[in-house]
Motif scaffolding. Structure first.
Motif, PDB file in Angstrom:
ATOM      1  N   CYS A  46      45.264  50.031  40.928  1.00  0.00           N
ATOM      2  CA  CYS A  46      45.499  49.002  39.903  1.00  0.00           C
ATOM      3  C   CYS A  46      46.643  48.072  40.297  1.00  0.00           C
ATOM      4  CB  CYS A  46      45.802  49.659  38.555  1.00  0.00           C
ATOM      5  SG  CYS A  46      44.364  50.336  37.720  1.00  0.00           S
ATOM      6  N   LEU A 105      45.325  45.756  42.990  1.00  0.00           N
ATOM      7  CA  LEU A 105      44.436  44.774  42.388  1.00  0.00           C
ATOM      8  C   LEU A 105      45.235  43.668  41.697  1.00  0.00           C
ATOM      9  CD1 LEU A 105      41.470  44.054  41.739  1.00  0.00           C
ATOM     10  CD2 LEU A 105      41.715  45.368  39.625  1.00  0.00           C
ATOM     11  N   GLU A 153      44.465  39.973  42.943  1.00  0.00           N
ATOM     12  CA  GLU A 153      43.640  39.161  42.055  1.00  0.00           C
ATOM     13  C   GLU A 153      44.344  38.729  40.771  1.00  0.00           C
ATOM     14  OE1 GLU A 153      39.625  40.395  41.537  1.00  0.00           O
ATOM     15  OE2 GLU A 153      39.564  41.457  43.437  1.00  0.00           O
ATOM     16  N   LYS A 196      43.620  40.876  35.815  1.00  0.00           N
ATOM     17  CA  LYS A 196      42.578  41.762  36.354  1.00  0.00           C
ATOM     18  C   LYS A 196      43.118  43.176  36.536  1.00  0.00           C
ATOM     19  CE  LYS A 196      39.178  38.736  38.235  1.00  0.00           C
ATOM     20  NZ  LYS A 196      38.123  38.593  39.253  1.00  0.00           N
ATOM     21  N   THR A 234      41.846  46.436  34.168  1.00  0.00           N
ATOM     22  CA  THR A 234      41.396  47.676  34.812  1.00  0.00           C
ATOM     23  C   THR A 234      42.196  48.866  34.290  1.00  0.00           C
ATOM     24  OG1 THR A 234      40.826  46.436  36.808  1.00  0.00           O
ATOM     25  CG2 THR A 234      41.007  48.825  37.027  1.00  0.00           C
ATOM     26  N   SER A 242      33.745  39.190  35.049  1.00  0.00           N
ATOM     27  CA  SER A 242      34.618  39.894  35.991  1.00  0.00           C
ATOM     28  C   SER A 242      35.603  40.792  35.260  1.00  0.00           C
ATOM     29  CB  SER A 242      35.376  38.891  36.874  1.00  0.00           C
ATOM     30  OG  SER A 242      36.237  38.082  36.100  1.00  0.00           O
ATOM     31  N   GLN A 268      33.789  43.904  34.286  1.00  0.00           N
ATOM     32  CA  GLN A 268      33.614  44.757  35.464  1.00  0.00           C
ATOM     33  C   GLN A 268      34.891  45.515  35.789  1.00  0.00           C
ATOM     34  OE1 GLN A 268      32.301  41.886  38.373  1.00  0.00           O
ATOM     35  NE2 GLN A 268      30.134  42.209  37.929  1.00  0.00           N
ATOM     36  N   ASN A 269      36.047  44.825  35.702  1.00  0.00           N
ATOM     37  CA  ASN A 269      37.323  45.483  35.953  1.00  0.00           C
ATOM     38  C   ASN A 269      37.591  46.580  34.931  1.00  0.00           C
ATOM     39  OD1 ASN A 269      38.522  42.354  37.019  1.00  0.00           O
ATOM     40  ND2 ASN A 269      38.418  44.126  38.329  1.00  0.00           N
ATOM     41  N   TYR A 270      37.307  46.287  33.663  1.00  0.00           N
ATOM     42  CA  TYR A 270      37.520  47.274  32.597  1.00  0.00           C
ATOM     43  C   TYR A 270      36.652  48.515  32.837  1.00  0.00           C
ATOM     44  CZ  TYR A 270      37.593  49.401  27.968  1.00  0.00           C
ATOM     45  OH  TYR A 270      37.720  50.287  26.922  1.00  0.00           O
ATOM     46  N   THR A 287      35.430  49.511  35.641  1.00  0.00           N
ATOM     47  CA  THR A 287      35.928  50.213  36.824  1.00  0.00           C
ATOM     48  C   THR A 287      37.033  51.184  36.432  1.00  0.00           C
ATOM     49  OG1 THR A 287      35.406  48.357  38.301  1.00  0.00           O
ATOM     50  CG2 THR A 287      37.039  49.949  39.082  1.00  0.00           C
TER      51      THR A 287
END
Length: 208
Positions: free
Chosen positions: A26, A29, A33, A37, A41, A105, A108-110, A112
């Motif tokens: 995390c 990331l 990003e 993001k 996550t 996106s 998707q991060n959440y 993940t």
């Protein structure tokens, strides 16, 4: 003031300390990003911490054997997944991306973060240990249970907001080349930690 929520917040802080492989992921990331993001996550992981806190409060006695039986296999899966991610980033070109806040996106991060955390069911035992130490399990009521779970979420979300905020400013202070080197080093750490997780999990599976 009822101190139950404070105990929950403390538990959330401890669970969200970014020292494990997923926490390092995390942080990396966030640097690559952007703050949001990384934070989204981390919120996925915090959500599962709240869910496992509810299980620890309500059903610990019935799931403890299940957790101990399968945690090694699930830890092995986490280790393998982190090995794959770290190797891909170690041997690929890293580019610092501009912050992109589109819903897809972020979702998707959440998810993940949720996926990383939900397979780590041994967290339930850690939560139960913290609850026992803080005497949260003694005379628990529906109201105190809800308060505790909310506290866990608040503590985890607050710590990760602070962590990702610091990292986003850290990104601005250093040049691109230094940041890329730090990211490569970070993925090296993830690889080593994941390797230890895999070795330990295999040993536990062989002993069983």
């Amino acid at each position: 003031m009822d101190i139950t929520i404070l105990k929950g917040i403390l538990t959330g802080f401890i669970l969200s300390l970014p020292f494990g492989p997923v926490g390092v992921y995390c942080m990396e990331l966030t640097i690559v990003e952007g703050k949001w993001k990384g934070y989204i996550t981390a919120l996925g992981m915090v959500t599962i911490d709240m869910f496992y806190s509810a299980i620890a409060l309500l059903f610990l006695s019935s799931v403890e054997d299940y957790v101990k039986k399968y945690e090694s296999y699930l830890s092995l899966l986490i280790g393998i997944f982190l090995i794959i991610i770290s190797l891909r980033k170690l041997f690929s070109k890293i580019e610092l991306k501009e912050l992109n806040l589109d819903f897809k996106s972020m979702l998707q991060n959440y998810l993940t973060g949720v996926g990383f955390a939900i397979v780590n069911i041994s967290t339930i035992l850690l939560i139960a240990t913290l609850f026992a130490f803080l005497k949260i399990l003694d005379n628990a009521t529906p109201l105190t249970s809800i308060t505790t779970i909310l506290g866990v979420g608040l503590g985890g979300a607050s710590l990760w907001f602070f962590t990702t905020y610091l990292l986003s400013h850290f990104r601005k202070l250093f040049g691109k080349e230094k940041i890329v080197k730090i990211i490569k080093f970070t993925n090296g750490i993830i690889f080593i930690l994941a390797l230890f997780v895999i070795i330990y999990s295999i040993k536990q599976i062989v002993k069983a």
